[in-house]
Design an enzyme around this catalytic site. Structure first.
Site, short mmCIF file in Angstrom:
data_model
loop_
_atom_site.label_atom_id
_atom_site.label_comp_id
_atom_site.label_asym_id
_atom_site.label_seq_id
_atom_site.Cartn_x
_atom_site.Cartn_y
_atom_site.Cartn_z
N GLU A 1 -3.33 11.46 -2.21
CA GLU A 1 -2.61 10.38 -1.55
C GLU A 1 -3.40 9.08 -1.50
O GLU A 1 -2.92 8.04 -1.92
CB GLU A 1 -2.22 10.78 -0.11
CG GLU A 1 -1.62 9.61 0.68
CD GLU A 1 -1.13 10.00 2.07
OE1 GLU A 1 -0.97 11.19 2.36
OE2 GLU A 1 -0.88 9.09 2.87
N ASP A 24 -2.23 13.55 3.35
CA ASP A 24 -2.45 13.63 4.80
C ASP A 24 -1.55 14.71 5.40
O ASP A 24 -0.43 14.92 4.92
CB ASP A 24 -2.11 12.30 5.49
CG ASP A 24 -3.16 11.23 5.22
OD1 ASP A 24 -4.27 11.60 4.74
OD2 ASP A 24 -2.89 10.05 5.46
N TYR A 57 14.28 -14.71 -8.97
CA TYR A 57 14.19 -16.15 -9.23
C TYR A 57 15.25 -16.63 -10.23
O TYR A 57 15.73 -17.75 -10.13
CB TYR A 57 12.78 -16.53 -9.72
CG TYR A 57 11.80 -16.63 -8.57
CD1 TYR A 57 12.05 -17.52 -7.52
CD2 TYR A 57 10.67 -15.83 -8.51
CE1 TYR A 57 11.18 -17.61 -6.45
CE2 TYR A 57 9.79 -15.92 -7.44
CZ TYR A 57 10.05 -16.81 -6.41
OH TYR A 57 9.21 -16.91 -5.35
#
Lengths: 367, 584
Positions: free
Chosen positions: A195, A247, A99
């Site tokens: 995870e 995973d 910004y």
């Protein structure tokens, strides 16, 4: 405090030296240029003695020409903003920096991804951490629960705060963006980095940390720099091992585990600090999918590409024969299994069977 | 009544939507049919039935001798001559009347061709009026009038009421018409579809009356049938006006009459055309050139272009008493010496009587011709438009483009026929950039609207590699560019692929000349495009420098804290350095 002021001066000096170089070239009627380290996996090497992905030192030179003039001007303006932030001991988030650029007329960034890239360039150019440039990420650092006291300071009184990570109930301690000043007290035997927030919640709810005498950290996907630094400092401080539970898919292995253990290819100049070389891979391994008869999903095209890429281009995986074999095993099966697939055998199977069985043989963990 | 008419119209339309079969149907079998009614049905149903007919004999046992259905005598009783008009009545697609939209265009085109040819032959700057009026749905009345020399009274019925009656067929000279079929075929189509006669008004000079005729064609006899004749008041001093009514359809866009008229004006800058479309809107194409094009001279055939049959006929009909004289008198570019060489190569005596040559001897003569080097035919039979007029015409026809160019090649020869190729292009401006190039084809100043794919001009434009000139081109297509391509072939004998004169045959010499002309235009366009790109790049570079260099000054001042004066110096120096560098 002194140390911080010195670091700030150091950063400002680096920025000024670069600016002087550019200025000098311009006055000599030459085209100025900036030399950036090449930020990609092709420019890193892996030495297990060092334990992280290191830069090979290949650089790309961005010379000021008509076609690069916009990015060049943006890079210089970003450097000027950084100098201002550091000198005034202020910070800006990546979004805020974007910004601020809206004041730069034609030089403004149109998307935050553009300003993030320029910021990463500046970071790599000076080989510093973006926090040292006064820029901070918005991302959350990760969550912690377990037998651990964290020593922090109250920002008003300056008094030491002793935070008990066992007393968050069903909640957890949030890792702050900067962790360099934290100190630890613990007698936990290991750190378990997880995870998904879902698995972390299950282990917290059943006070697994009490049973296994450990510290639980939820990474929430690819670990942030703060999260990696937190785990590293805690593990170094207490000399305890780090076990990673993600995973059983190329994303969990190649993106999450690899980044935690040896850092990333994108900001390799920082990997020395933002890595956890003592981490080992608990699961889900490709062999677990077979051994525990886990329900699976087929590998998607991106998964296959990621796994092949790891075997072919990633110096970390290439170094470890076991990992190459595991990846090939996964590719051959053509499937992936999530942590929560263990729920097939009962919701608390992971606590009662899987983790105890695995933890009985840490020597079998993948490197 | 109205209902009946409407029904008829739809039925006819159905016929015409079916693919126009090119096969010539056995005439004898259909001779008993009535002409006007029977010509319309399309051959499609019969074609569909054909495979069944072929399948039948296979089922007949081979051992049985099939009974004879006809005898030579019974067949002979029904064998008779077919008139040319009858043949074309049933094969109107050969002349360009295969669908209503095309019929309208062809009829106008034939009339305009005749008018322009007549004016030019008489040395008059042509002024043409073309009017289309909608009579009812699918029925239009067209009128084409000119300020030409007019037609003498006795000739009017023959010219408009006989097929293959004309002045140009036996003369080797650049002209629009060739065979003398066009306008009478248009009249026949009109008669066939509306039953109305063709109306002709013609006057040869101020002092003479203007004759008016209404004519039909007796298709069996190929002879005119005068319905009415008389004298009228006519405002023009001399000229001819043709009016006919026909079943047709009027469309806008590509291949429209509107396009045809605009392109005709472009290829005939010495003509003035006033065109009124069916809505009553008037388009005026003013005369751009105040001089007539050079009058093409009639030439004798060149030996290289002659065919065996023609050569035999020429030997039979020559007035010369010996072979040398015949070759010398009836061909162009044959001197006594060349004639002797040809005769020698054929093993014939130059003194031989041409009329008594055996067919075998004429064939030897025919084979000997290509072995002798003969000068190219004269090219004064050609009348190109000229690059200056093409440029001016393109500017009028496609106004507002960014680039125009035109090339007139020197004459060349195919099969002994001299010809000349001209090409031009208009690029950019209002033309759509994402569409295929619009290809405007002309033969002897006549726009060719149909059968684009079969034409040598299209083939040459596709064969040419336009990517060399910075244009996009898909395989097997003309380039995709905001461009109009103009190609004109002028020749004493344009080799059309069919009698409807829609496409030029692809003789290698013709394709080569067209490509050379297109390549020259392409090179000029390419050079211009490169120049424009350089200018644009330089402009972009300047704007980039102006936009972003000041920010480098600001950033350096913020970091190094130097003065505003120093900042100005940095910005100016850097601008200067970059502007002098060539890299973009």
């Amino acid at each position: 405090m002194k140390k911080e002021a010195a670091a700030a001066r150091h950063t400002v000096d680096k920025i000024k030296r670069q600016a002087v170089d550019v200025h000098g070239k311009i006055l000599k009627k030459q085209k100025p240029s900036l030399k950036f380290p090449l930020r990609s996996l092709s420019n890193v090497k892996y030495d297990p003695k060092h334990g992280y992905l290191e830069m090979r030192g290949r650089k790309k030179e961005r010379t000021l020409t008509v076609s690069t003039v916009k990015t060049f001007a943006q890079t210089l303006r970003m450097m000027a903003l950084s100098k201002e932030l550091v000198e005034q001991d202020d910070i800006a988030t990546k979004r805020e920096a974007y910004y601020v650029s809206k004041n730069w007329e034609e030089c403004r960034f149109l998307e935050q991804t553009e300003s993030d890239t320029v910021m990463d360039d500046v970071e790599a150019l000076f080989e510093v951490n973006r926090e040292q440039l006064g820029f901070i990420p918005e991302e959350k650092g990760g969550e912690v629960a377990g037998k651990l006291f964290i020593l922090d300071k109250d920002s008003d009184s300056g008094k030491t705060l002793r935070i008990d990570c066992t007393k968050f109930g069903s909640g957890a301690y949030s890792i702050p963006i900067s962790v360099e000043h934290l100190k630890f007290e613990t007698d936990a035997k290991f750190i378990l980095a997880i995870e998904t927030a879902g698995m972390f919640q299950r282990l917290v709810k059943h006070n697994y940390w009490k049973r296994a005498n450990c510290v639980l950290v939820s990474m929430g996907g690819v670990p942030t720099r703060a999260c990696r630094r937190f785990i590293r400092r805690l593990a170094d401080f207490k000399k305890i091992p780090v076990f990673v539970f993600v995973d059983g898919d190329p994303y969990g292995i190649s993106n999450i585990y690899r980044t935690l253990k040896v850092g990333s290819g994108n900001a390799a100049h920082l990997n020395e600090y933002f890595c956890v070389p003592q981490a080992t891979f608990l699961g889900i391994t490709p062999q677990d999918i077979v051994d525990y008869k886990l329900p699976t999903h087929p590998l998607k095209d991106v998964d296959i590409k990621r796994a092949r890429d790891a075997i072919k281009n990633d110096p970390f995986f290439q170094h470890h024969k076991k990992w190459v074999a595991a990846m090939e095993h996964l590719l051959k099966m053509g499937v992936r299994a999530e942590q929560q697939a263990l729920a097939k055998h009962g919701l608390n199977y992971v606590i009662d069977q899987y983790l105890p069985e695995k933890l009985a043989h840490p020597e079998r963990f993948l490197p | 009544m109205a209902k009946l008419a409407a029904k008829k119209t739809t039925r006819r339309r159905e016929h015409e939507r079916k693919p126009a079969g090119k096969s010539v149907r056995p005439q004898a079998a259909r001779s008993q049919m009535k002409l006007f009614e029977e010509a319309a049905p399309a051959p499609a149903p019969e074609m569909a039935a054909r495979p069944v007919k072929q399948a039948k004999p296979a089922k007949v046992p081979k051992t049985a001798t099939p009974p004879r259905r006809e005898t030579a005598e019974s067949l002979a009783s029904r064998q008779r001559e077919i008139s040319v008009s009858e043949f074309f009545t049933k094969n109107r697609h050969l002349l360009g009347f295969d669908n209503p939209a095309k019929a309208l265009l062809t009829a106008i085109k034939e009339a305009v061709d005749n008018s322009l040819d007549a004016c030019e032959e008489a040395g008059i700057l042509p002024s043409l009026e073309v009017t289309i009026r909608e009579v009812s749905e699918e029925r239009y009345r067209i009128m084409v009038s000119d300020n030409g020399p007019g037609i003498v009274k006795q000739q009017i019925p023959k010219i408009f009421g006989t097929l293959l009656y004309g002045s140009k067929f036996h003369v080797l000279k650049q002209s629009r018409g060739q065979q003398g079929i066009g306008i009478s075929a248009a009249g026949m189509y009109s008669q066939l579809t509306t039953g109305k006669p063709v109306k002709i008004i013609s006057r040869t000079s101020k002092g003479k009356p203007a004759h008016v005729y209404e004519i039909q064609i007796d298709t069996r006899k190929n002879a005119p049938e005068v319905i009415t004749e008389g004298v009228v008041d006519w405002p023009h001093e001399h000229g001819t006006s043709v009016e006919m009514e026909l079943q047709a359809s009027y469309k806008k866009g590509r291949r429209s009459v509107d396009d045809y008229i605009a392109q005709t004006a472009l290829a005939n800058p010495h003509a003035e055309v006033v065109y009124t479309d069916p809505k009553g809107e008037e388009f005026r194409y003013p005369r751009l050139a105040q001089e007539l094009p050079r009058e093409p001279v009639a030439i004798k055939p060149h030996p290289y272009g002659v065919e065996l049959g023609v050569l035999m006929k020429m030997m039979k009909e020559t007035r010369s008493r010996n072979l040398r004289g015949a070759l010398q008198a009836d061909f162009s570019r044959v001197s006594g010496k060349v004639a002797d060489e040809i005769a020698g190569a054929a093993g014939l005596r130059a003194e031989a009587r041409p009329k008594s040559l055996t067919p075998g001897e004429v064939e030897r003569l025919f084979k000997a011709i290509p072995t002798i080097k003969i000068m190219s035919p004269p090219t004064n039979c050609l009348s190109p438009i000229g690059d200056v007029m093409i440029l001016e015409g393109l500017g009028k026809a496609v106004p507002g483009c960014d680039f125009y160019t035109a090339v007139t090649r020197t004459p060349a020869v195919y099969r002994g026929n001299p010809f000349q190729i001209e090409a031009g292009l208009a690029y950019g401006g209002p033309l759509p950039g994402d569409e295929l190039t619009d290809l405007w084809r002309f033969a002897n100043r006549v726009p060719l609207q149909y059968q684009q794919a079969a034409c040598a001009i299209t083939r040459s434009a596709i064969l040419n590699d336009w990517k060399n000139y910075g244009l996009q081109q898909a395989r097997g297509a003309v380039p995709t560019a905001p461009m109009v391509l103009f190609v004109h072939m002028a020749s004493a004998w344009v080799p059309f692929t069919s009698e409807s004169k829609e496409a030029i045959a692809s003789y290698p010499e013709i394709v080569k000349e067209i490509r050379l002309a297109l390549q020259e235009c392409g090179r000029r366009l390419g050079a211009w495009l490169r120049h424009r790109r350089r200018v644009e790049d330089a402009e972009k570079k300047r704007s980039y420098i102006e936009k972003y260099i000041p920010h480098i000054g600001i950033a350096l001042r913020e970091i190094l804290g130097f003065t505003a004066k120093e900042e100005v110096k940095v910005v100016e120096t850097l601008k200067d350095t970059l502007e002098r560098s060539r890299a973009i």
